[in-house]
Design a protein around this motif. Sequence first.
Motif, PDB file in Angstrom:
ATOM      1  N   ARG A 214       0.867  -1.184   0.000  1.00 41.77           N
ATOM      2  CA  ARG A 214       0.000   0.000   0.000  1.00 41.77           C
ATOM      3  C   ARG A 214       0.898   1.227   0.000  1.00 41.77           C
ATOM      4  O   ARG A 214       1.961   1.233   0.622  1.00 41.77           O
ATOM      5  CB  ARG A 214      -0.901  -0.008   1.229  1.00 41.77           C
ATOM      6  CG  ARG A 214      -1.871  -1.204   1.163  1.00 41.77           C
ATOM      7  CD  ARG A 214      -3.154  -1.038   1.907  1.00 41.77           C
ATOM      8  NE  ARG A 214      -3.759   0.251   1.906  1.00 41.77           N
ATOM      9  CZ  ARG A 214      -4.677   0.640   1.012  1.00 41.77           C
ATOM     10  NH1 ARG A 214      -5.035  -0.152   0.044  1.00 41.77           N
ATOM     11  NH2 ARG A 214      -5.230   1.830   1.114  1.00 41.77           N
TER      12      ARG A 214
ATOM     13  N   VAL B 151      -0.655   9.418  -3.176  1.00 42.94           N
ATOM     14  CA  VAL B 151      -0.850   8.625  -4.389  1.00 42.94           C
ATOM     15  C   VAL B 151      -0.665   9.536  -5.593  1.00 42.94           C
ATOM     16  O   VAL B 151      -1.297  10.594  -5.697  1.00 42.94           O
ATOM     17  CB  VAL B 151      -2.247   7.964  -4.401  1.00 42.94           C
ATOM     18  CG1 VAL B 151      -2.522   7.290  -5.742  1.00 42.94           C
ATOM     19  CG2 VAL B 151      -2.365   6.973  -3.253  1.00 42.94           C
TER      20      VAL B 151
ATOM     21  N   THR C 290      -2.816   5.989 -10.317  1.00 42.13           N
ATOM     22  CA  THR C 290      -3.708   4.853 -10.114  1.00 42.13           C
ATOM     23  C   THR C 290      -3.798   4.104 -11.437  1.00 42.13           C
ATOM     24  O   THR C 290      -3.725   4.706 -12.513  1.00 42.13           O
ATOM     25  CB  THR C 290      -5.121   5.283  -9.664  1.00 42.13           C
ATOM     26  OG1 THR C 290      -5.694   6.127 -10.657  1.00 42.13           O
ATOM     27  CG2 THR C 290      -5.072   6.004  -8.333  1.00 42.13           C
TER      28      THR C 290
ATOM     29  N   GLY D 208      -6.234   1.067 -13.172  1.00 39.39           N
ATOM     30  CA  GLY D 208      -7.433   0.248 -13.039  1.00 39.39           C
ATOM     31  C   GLY D 208      -7.683  -0.546 -14.300  1.00 39.39           C
ATOM     32  O   GLY D 208      -6.876  -0.557 -15.218  1.00 39.39           O
TER      33      GLY D 208
ATOM     34  N   LYS E   6      -3.912  -5.631  -7.106  1.00 45.63           N
ATOM     35  CA  LYS E   6      -4.537  -4.398  -6.617  1.00 45.63           C
ATOM     36  C   LYS E   6      -4.121  -4.180  -5.175  1.00 45.63           C
ATOM     37  O   LYS E   6      -3.910  -5.139  -4.434  1.00 45.63           O
ATOM     38  CB  LYS E   6      -6.055  -4.512  -6.714  1.00 45.63           C
ATOM     39  CG  LYS E   6      -6.533  -4.751  -8.139  1.00 45.63           C
ATOM     40  CD  LYS E   6      -7.985  -5.164  -8.191  1.00 45.63           C
ATOM     41  CE  LYS E   6      -8.312  -5.497  -9.642  1.00 45.63           C
ATOM     42  NZ  LYS E   6      -9.324  -6.484  -9.778  1.00 45.63           N
TER      43      LYS E   6
ATOM     44  N   ALA F 102      -5.807  -1.363  -3.625  1.00 45.51           N
ATOM     45  CA  ALA F 102      -6.941  -0.553  -3.202  1.00 45.51           C
ATOM     46  C   ALA F 102      -8.173  -1.282  -3.728  1.00 45.51           C
ATOM     47  O   ALA F 102      -8.039  -2.317  -4.368  1.00 45.51           O
ATOM     48  CB  ALA F 102      -6.826   0.863  -3.762  1.00 45.51           C
TER      49      ALA F 102
ATOM     50  N   ARG G 281      -8.344  -1.080  -7.827  1.00 44.20           N
ATOM     51  CA  ARG G 281      -7.247  -0.487  -8.600  1.00 44.20           C
ATOM     52  C   ARG G 281      -5.928  -0.666  -7.853  1.00 44.20           C
ATOM     53  O   ARG G 281      -5.900  -1.064  -6.688  1.00 44.20           O
ATOM     54  CB  ARG G 281      -7.523   0.990  -8.852  1.00 44.20           C
ATOM     55  CG  ARG G 281      -7.629   1.788  -7.574  1.00 44.20           C
ATOM     56  CD  ARG G 281      -8.112   3.216  -7.834  1.00 44.20           C
ATOM     57  NE  ARG G 281      -8.179   3.961  -6.606  1.00 44.20           N
ATOM     58  CZ  ARG G 281      -9.201   3.931  -5.754  1.00 44.20           C
ATOM     59  NH1 ARG G 281     -10.256   3.215  -6.016  1.00 44.20           N
ATOM     60  NH2 ARG G 281      -9.184   4.627  -4.641  1.00 44.20           N
TER      61      ARG G 281
ATOM     62  N   GLU H  87      -2.643   1.501  -6.609  1.00 44.85           N
ATOM     63  CA  GLU H  87      -2.219   2.869  -6.319  1.00 44.85           C
ATOM     64  C   GLU H  87      -0.715   2.883  -6.088  1.00 44.85           C
ATOM     65  O   GLU H  87      -0.182   1.978  -5.436  1.00 44.85           O
ATOM     66  CB  GLU H  87      -2.933   3.412  -5.078  1.00 44.85           C
ATOM     67  CG  GLU H  87      -4.419   3.544  -5.244  1.00 44.85           C
ATOM     68  CD  GLU H  87      -5.116   4.058  -3.984  1.00 44.85           C
ATOM     69  OE1 GLU H  87      -6.206   4.615  -4.124  1.00 44.85           O
ATOM     70  OE2 GLU H  87      -4.560   3.894  -2.880  1.00 44.85           O
TER      71      GLU H  87
ATOM     72  N   LYS I 280      -2.028  10.924 -14.308  1.00 47.33           N
ATOM     73  CA  LYS I 280      -2.578  10.568 -12.992  1.00 47.33           C
ATOM     74  C   LYS I 280      -3.220   9.184 -12.964  1.00 47.33           C
ATOM     75  O   LYS I 280      -3.339   8.569 -11.915  1.00 47.33           O
ATOM     76  CB  LYS I 280      -3.600  11.608 -12.527  1.00 47.33           C
ATOM     77  CG  LYS I 280      -4.899  11.592 -13.315  1.00 47.33           C
ATOM     78  CD  LYS I 280      -5.933  12.521 -12.712  1.00 47.33           C
ATOM     79  CE  LYS I 280      -7.234  12.434 -13.512  1.00 47.33           C
ATOM     80  NZ  LYS I 280      -8.265  13.310 -12.983  1.00 47.33           N
ATOM     81  N   HIS I 281      -3.675   8.681 -14.133  1.00 48.56           N
ATOM     82  CA  HIS I 281      -4.395   7.402 -14.143  1.00 48.56           C
ATOM     83  C   HIS I 281      -4.164   6.676 -15.456  1.00 48.56           C
ATOM     84  O   HIS I 281      -4.074   7.303 -16.512  1.00 48.56           O
ATOM     85  CB  HIS I 281      -5.895   7.644 -13.939  1.00 48.56           C
ATOM     86  CG  HIS I 281      -6.706   6.387 -13.936  1.00 48.56           C
ATOM     87  ND1 HIS I 281      -6.757   5.530 -12.863  1.00 48.56           N
ATOM     88  CD2 HIS I 281      -7.481   5.819 -14.891  1.00 48.56           C
ATOM     89  CE1 HIS I 281      -7.535   4.499 -13.154  1.00 48.56           C
ATOM     90  NE2 HIS I 281      -7.986   4.651 -14.389  1.00 48.56           N
TER      91      HIS I 281
END
Length: 172
Positions: free
Chosen positions: A31, A36, A39, A41, A47, A49, A52, A54, A167-168
């Motif tokens: 973790r 963060v 991310t 997904g 995973k 989270a 997803r 992080e 960011k993702h």
Amino acid sequence: MNPSFAIPRRRVLLGAALAAALWRPASALDRPQGRVVLTIGGLIGEKNAAARAEFDMAMLAALPQHSFSTRTPWYPAARKFTGPLLRDVLAAVGAKGQTLRAVALNDYKVTLPVEDCKRYPVVLARLMDDQPMPVRDKGPLFIIYPFDSDEALRSERYYSRSAWQLKHIEVE
């Protein structure tokens, strides 16, 4: 049962139970301990989270790091970019898809094929010229292709896939 073997056997069983409780698969994601910054997904197997994966910056820095200098359309001179290979990040989350939808802090979205990550050493840059990248200078994360290593990469197709302020990532 021979009583002289009872205590050592208990210790062995206790030790095995403790080892089983502490064992984690080598590929499990920790973790994040810090803020963060990324991310991931979609079609992923690992995973840390709800649905997803992080990452904080320390987690990305802990992956094998790669650097190259390349000219880009965004800077007047070649810059050095450093970070994990995007394919290593995808491997860390057990990505199973064929495309990546990258989303930036400003909601810029671009789709790139996973094949790009296999074919080229695409870096998820966290450093530029050995310094963290502030948001105002395309940071903190920047998908960057080694444009100078292959003439085919010097095109609008690959420039547009180089998402900054990432960011993702959605694996599809």
